[in-house]
Structure formats: C-alpha cells, structure tokens
Design an enzyme around this catalytic site. Structure first.
Site, PDB file in Angstrom:
ATOM      1  N   GLU A 107      45.832  23.314  43.154  1.00  0.00           N
ATOM      2  CA  GLU A 107      45.436  24.355  42.317  1.00  0.00           C
ATOM      3  C   GLU A 107      45.046  25.860  42.918  1.00  0.00           C
ATOM      4  O   GLU A 107      44.995  26.602  42.231  1.00  0.00           O
ATOM      5  CB  GLU A 107      43.883  23.680  41.935  1.00  0.00           C
ATOM      6  CG  GLU A 107      43.928  22.386  41.227  1.00  0.00           C
ATOM      7  CD  GLU A 107      44.791  22.637  39.697  1.00  0.00           C
ATOM      8  OE1 GLU A 107      44.499  23.720  38.897  1.00  0.00           O
ATOM      9  OE2 GLU A 107      45.337  21.636  39.364  1.00  0.00           O
ATOM     10  N   SER A 382       0.668 -20.057  14.540  1.00  0.00           N
ATOM     11  CA  SER A 382      -0.393 -20.659  15.264  1.00  0.00           C
ATOM     12  C   SER A 382      -0.648 -20.004  16.938  1.00  0.00           C
ATOM     13  O   SER A 382      -1.398 -20.198  17.594  1.00  0.00           O
ATOM     14  CB  SER A 382      -0.450 -22.076  15.432  1.00  0.00           C
ATOM     15  OG  SER A 382      -0.884 -22.748  14.206  1.00  0.00           O
TER      16      SER A 382
END
Length: 646
Positions: A107, A382
């Site tokens: 680059e 319950s």
C-alpha cells in the site's frame, strides 16, 4: 483570491510540463515524472481552495466504533455484539510485524519518507503496474487512504483527490508515522463485516493479530484492494494468488528473505470458516439475555459500538450441561407422549445471585428466538405455595409441624363463590403443614393465604425479585400468577441462602474500551427474610423430595434437596423448582401456544427427572453441603420456637 492562485498554479504547471517534456524527450518515464511534478505543483495552489476541510486534529480524540465482547465467568468468549462495524481496536505493538511490513509493501512502501503525498510514488506505481500487467502497487499513500476512509466520500473527482491529498499532508503534520499506521490498521475494512487487523485475524484465522505468521499476514494484505472478492473465506484460491503477489513484493523490496518467502508460500493456511457468527451462536439465549440487560443499562448504541468488555456470570461448563440435559429431557418428553414442545431452565448460585446457566428453549434458535427463560410468563401452579408458607412461618404463629385443617371450604368471590379442590378431589382433615406441603394440598395453602393476606404474599414476592404482575386474587396461593423461570429461580435462591439476597444477574462486571470499570455486580448479600422462617420452609420443602410429590428429584449421592413441584389444573404448565445450598434451579415445560399437554403431565413425574440429571452432572465432585436446621438458627438468634397453632 483563491481562484487567481489556482490559475497561476495551473499556468506554472503548464510551463513546467512543456519544459520537462522537451528535456526528457517524451519517454514514458518522463511522462511519469512530469505527472508527479504536475500533481505536486497543482496541490500547492489547489490547497488554498480547501480551507473548509475538516480539522484533522479531531482525530486526537477520535474513538472508532468498536465491537463489544461477552465472556463467561472464566473468560471464555461467548459472543461479539456489533452493528454495521465489527472491530476490536489494538495498539500497534499488538500487531504482527509481518502484517505491518506486508501492508506497507503493497500500500505504501515509501510511507516513512513522504509527508502524506508522494508524487513520485504515483509515477512508480504506474510503472510497476504497467510492467506487471496488473495492480501490484497503489498510487495513494497510506495516509491518503486513511483520510479518505475517515473524512471523505468515494466520489471519483479531482476535487476529492486534491482534498484527500491536502488532508493527508495535514495529518502528517499532527501525528507521528506510528500513530498513522496504527489508525490505518485499526480502520481498514477486510470483508465480511470485519474492520481492523485484530478482528480480521480473529475471524479468518482464529488468532490475535500479534500472532500472525508471514503467510497469514500476506493473505490478509492481499485482500485489502477488494475484500469482498479477495477474502480467504469466500475465495481461497484468489486469496492464495494475492498472497503470492504480496510475498513477491516483500522479496523485491528486501523486506523478506527468499527462505522466508518460500516457507510462507508453503505454509498450510487454516481458515476459520465459521467467521463472525461462531461465537454469537455458542450460547444464543444467553447472549440475547445479556444483551437485553446491557442495553437496559447503557443503551443500544453503546452496546453495539462502544467496545465494552463484559464478564457474564455464566459458567460455560454448566451451560453446556444444561443445554445437553434440556435436549435429552425434551426428547424423553416426546418419547413419553407428554405433548410438551418446549422447556426452559435457569440455574442460580444462591451465594451470589449469579445466573450460572440459562436455557431459553429447545430446537433451532434461528427459527424461534423467543427466550422462555426470561420472557415467558407462565402460571407457576403449586410451585408458588412456598411464598405463602414462608409468609405464614414469618408471622411466628406456625412451624412445619403446626396442624391445619384440609377440609372443604367455600370462599366468597363476587357473584360466584370460589370452591377450591385438591388435585385428587379428596380431603385429609387435620394435617401438619409439613405433610400438606409434601403432598401439595391446596386447601391448607388457601387458608394460610387468606390469613396472612394476598397483599403480604405479593410484598414478599417483590422482595424476592419477582417483578411480573401479581394480583391479590383468592387463588393466588395456588399459583394463579404468570412469572418467568428466571424470576422463580432467583426467588428460590434466597430460600437456599437462608434468607440472604444478592441481585439476580447475568452480568458480573463490565469495563469500557479503556479498561475502566463501568459496572460492578460484585455480590452484596442482604438479609431480607427471617432466617428462622426460611429454615422452617426449607425443612418442609425437603419433605417434598424425600416423601412427597418430588421423590424423583432425590440425588444418588444423598445430597439434601429442597423444592416444590407445580402443575396447572389444565396441564398447560409443569414445573419443578429445587435447590441445594450451592445451586437453585427452575425448570418449566409446556407449549408456546398455551395448549394443554397430555393429561397427567405433572412436575413431579415429568420435570423432576430432568432436574435431577442436571444437578447430578452440575454438582459432580462438589462437596455435599447441609442446610441449617431450625434449632441451630434459633440458638444462634436466641429465639424461642413459635407456638403451635391448630
């Protein structure tokens, strides 16, 4: 004024162009040199017309969007949370030298010698690409690429290119080369929703950017020009070709030896093809629940972009056990004809309030993402009764051996009186509370609920952390309330701890991107219940397991277990919520569409075996701990045994 400067610059550039062409004889190299000089001269004049460009000094306080990482209690990665940008920011010293060299080679090989713009580099790139018959070297400097990504659009125009050059020169004046390279490597896009060197390295190779080999670094670098095409997951063959170009460039520059290049080309590259979805799918219900808790605390934007580091309370080992047991348990339900499509499980450490495992459902998460563990409000049946019995014990008027009459009763309730029944449509007459709890009689629970008051029972539930809507109806003691498995597991955990409550949570601690602690859920146990009343309740709930409706929950190692079964009258929901001193676990089975399961599908018969299997595997090797008995607590508190009430 700026226009005149531009005109003078263009005129000067034209004169240079004519003179230089004559001097070099119109050769290709001469044209390249002229082009570079023209760009340099043009930039001087055109820079005056870009006074409104962004101030690059803002980058000193620039905070890039960063991925949030979620870990289990032991540091194992669970998930990554991010929006459009998936990135983990790292310092330059945490990036492999191989990757730095490879990126600069392709680059911007002259990165350390130019001042942001390299006019002669443009010429070199043209010549190199012409000679190679393809793109082997870029014309823009690395600094120009950085400012384009941060400040500018992708518009292809002279103005944009000049603005890019001006900003690049300004950046070079403000920042060091190392700072620029670090920003670039953390900013660059590497395909597949992957930004920055660290995230790319993790996603493609399953390792830190610091540990990249030369071959891996070259392959990553080769993807930069067109990451959607050149990334190694989608196109490994092309990525391999690109790797070769990078390695050849390193050899050409003298930045790698022939032996290093040969070894890098020969290295077998192992690609992590799962990509970014790998961690996110490890424990999806947990990730979903943790995300919701984080967003409630910090907001969605911070969670998806703020780079948080989240240590959850989840133990991945227990989580895997829970998932396996849930899948096996559900298969058994199907084989037994229970007609129960779903199952949820939540395990909470009573000593800390930490959720250790959470299963929000069985089956394919991608097809049904409803998290029943934290979102499904189902009738508790319950399993709600312990809240009523605790309220009765806390009055000081009852013990587990107190006697209460299990006989027919009629309760005024508007126009239609409420005539409750027991599950077997029978009545036992005078019965101890211990016996009533063990065999889950309804009438005693209703009578005690009326005596202590529904509002008082609801207040206790709120103290225990149940936030779901609860109405003070006469049937509340029998579980006429919709609650979540997470709420119930957290509430029973308080019973398991002897009345001490720590916040029930899935998150232990959170730090920001800089390591600052922003959320600390270190347990701070607070005594919120009467310890004597809790010990009575636990003593009675142990009878449910030893000789009541939950004998299938008895563990093979003889470990003391307390808990309560729950089944709604129409068999739409079945529960078992049980605990030992180290762990409280709630399991629910049922159908998402509320259709009834098969007749006879109760918590005691169908849920308790699943609970026992999970607990035996989860607690394997753990010491057997005993619950404190009421007499020990009374001696410690200096209390007297409450009177019997018949």
């Amino acid at each position: 004024m700026a226009s005149n400067s531009v005109e003078r610059s263009q005129s000067l550039t034209g004169s240079i162009l004519k003179g230089t062409l004559k001097a070099v004889g119109g050769t290709l190299l001469g044209i390249i040199m002229i082009g570079g000089a023209a760009v340099a001269g043009g930039l001087v004049g055109l820079a005056l017309s870009f006074r409104d460009l962004p101030d690059v000094r803002v980058l000193k306080g620039y905070v890039p969007v960063e991925t949030t990482y979620i870990y289990d209690i032991n540091g194992g990665l669970i998930a990554r949370l991010h929006g459009d940008v998936n990135r983990e920011v790292v310092t330059l010293d945490r990036i492999s030298p191989h990757l730095k060299r490879s990126v600069l080679a392709m680059e911007d090989a002259y990165f350390y010698t130019h001042k942001g713009v390299d006019p002669s580099g443009i010429g070199r790139a043209i010549l190199a690409n012409f000679s190679a018959g393809g793109t082997v070297e870029g014309g823009s400097t690395l600094t120009q690429q950085l400012v384009k990504n941060l400040f500018l659009s992708n518009e292809r125009s002279l103005n944009r290119k000049v603005a890019e050059a001006v900003l690049a020169m300004r950046v070079e004046q403000v920042f060091t080369k190392e700072q620029i390279l670090e920003m670039y490597l953390n900013q660059v896009f590497w395909g597949k929703n992957t930004n920055g060197a660290e995230t790319a390295s993790q996603n493609y190779f399953g390792k830190s950017a610091a540990d990249l080999t030369l071959g891996e670094a070259a392959m990553l670098t080769g993807a930069i020009p067109a990451p959607s095409v050149f990334n190694p997951v989608d196109n490994f063959a092309e990525a391999k070709k690109r790797q070769g170009l990078v390695l050849d460039r390193l050899l050409e520059l003298g930045w790698a030896t022939p032996a290093e290049v040969k070894a890098a080309k020969a290295q077998k590259i192992i690609i992590r093809k799962q990509g970014i979805s790998y961690e996110a799918s490890r424990v999806p219900y947990v990730s979903q629940a943790v995300t919701a808790e984080l967003e409630d605390k910090f907001g969605k934007d911070v969670v998806l972009q703020g780079g948080l580091r989240v240590q959850t309370t989840i133990d991945l080992k227990l989580q895997r056990i829970a998932e396996e047991v849930a899948a096996e348990g559900h298969k058994d339900l199907v084989d037994r004809g229970a007609y129960a499509d779903q199952l949820a499980l939540v395990a909470v450490d009573p000593r800390t309030g930490f959720v250790k495992a959470l299963v929000g459902g069985v089956g394919d998460f991608d097809k049904n993402q409803f998290n029943r563990a934290v979102l499904a409000r189902r009738q508790l049946g319950s399993s709600f009764k312990p809240f009523v019995y605790y309220a009765a014990f806390a009055t000081g008027n009852y013990t587990p051996d107190s006697v209460i009459d299990d006989s027919p009763m009629t309760i005024p309730d508007g126009d239609e009186p409420y005539i409750p029944r027991n599950y077997d449509n029978k009545f036992s007459g005078p019965i101890t509370i211990r016996q009533a709890i063990a065999v889950s009689r309804n009438i005693p629970a209703l009578k005690l609920g009326i005596e202590v008051g529904a509002e008082n029972v609801i207040a206790i539930c709120r103290k225990l952390g149940i936030t779901s809507p609860l109405k003070p109806v006469v049937s509340l003691p029998l579980g006429a309330a919709d609650v979540t498995p997470l709420e119930v597991a957290g509430a029973y955990a308080v019973f398991a701890s002897g009345g001490y409550k720590s916040k029930t949570t899935l998150i232990a601690r959170v730090t920001d991107r800089n390591g600052n602690l922003v959320l600390d859920n270190t347990p701070k146990p607070e005594l919120i219940l009467d310890p004597i009343a809790v010990s009575y309740l636990t003593d009675a709930l142990r009878g449910v397991v030893t000789n009541g409706t939950a004998t299938e929950a008895q563990m093979s190692d003889g470990r003391p277990v307390a808990g309560k079964t729950g089944t709604t009258s129409d068999f739409r929901d079945a529960w078992f919520v049980g605990y030992v001193p180290q762990l409280a676990v709630a399991i629910w089975i049922g159908n998402d569409d509320y259709t009834p399961m098969a007749n006879g599908v109760t918590g005691g018969v169908y849920v308790t075996p699943i609970w026992r299997k999970f607990m035996e595997r989860a607690l394997a090797g753990q010491p057997i701990e005993q619950f404190p008995v009421p007499s020990e607590i009374q001696d410690k508190e200096g209390s007297k045994k409450p009177p019997q009430k018949n």
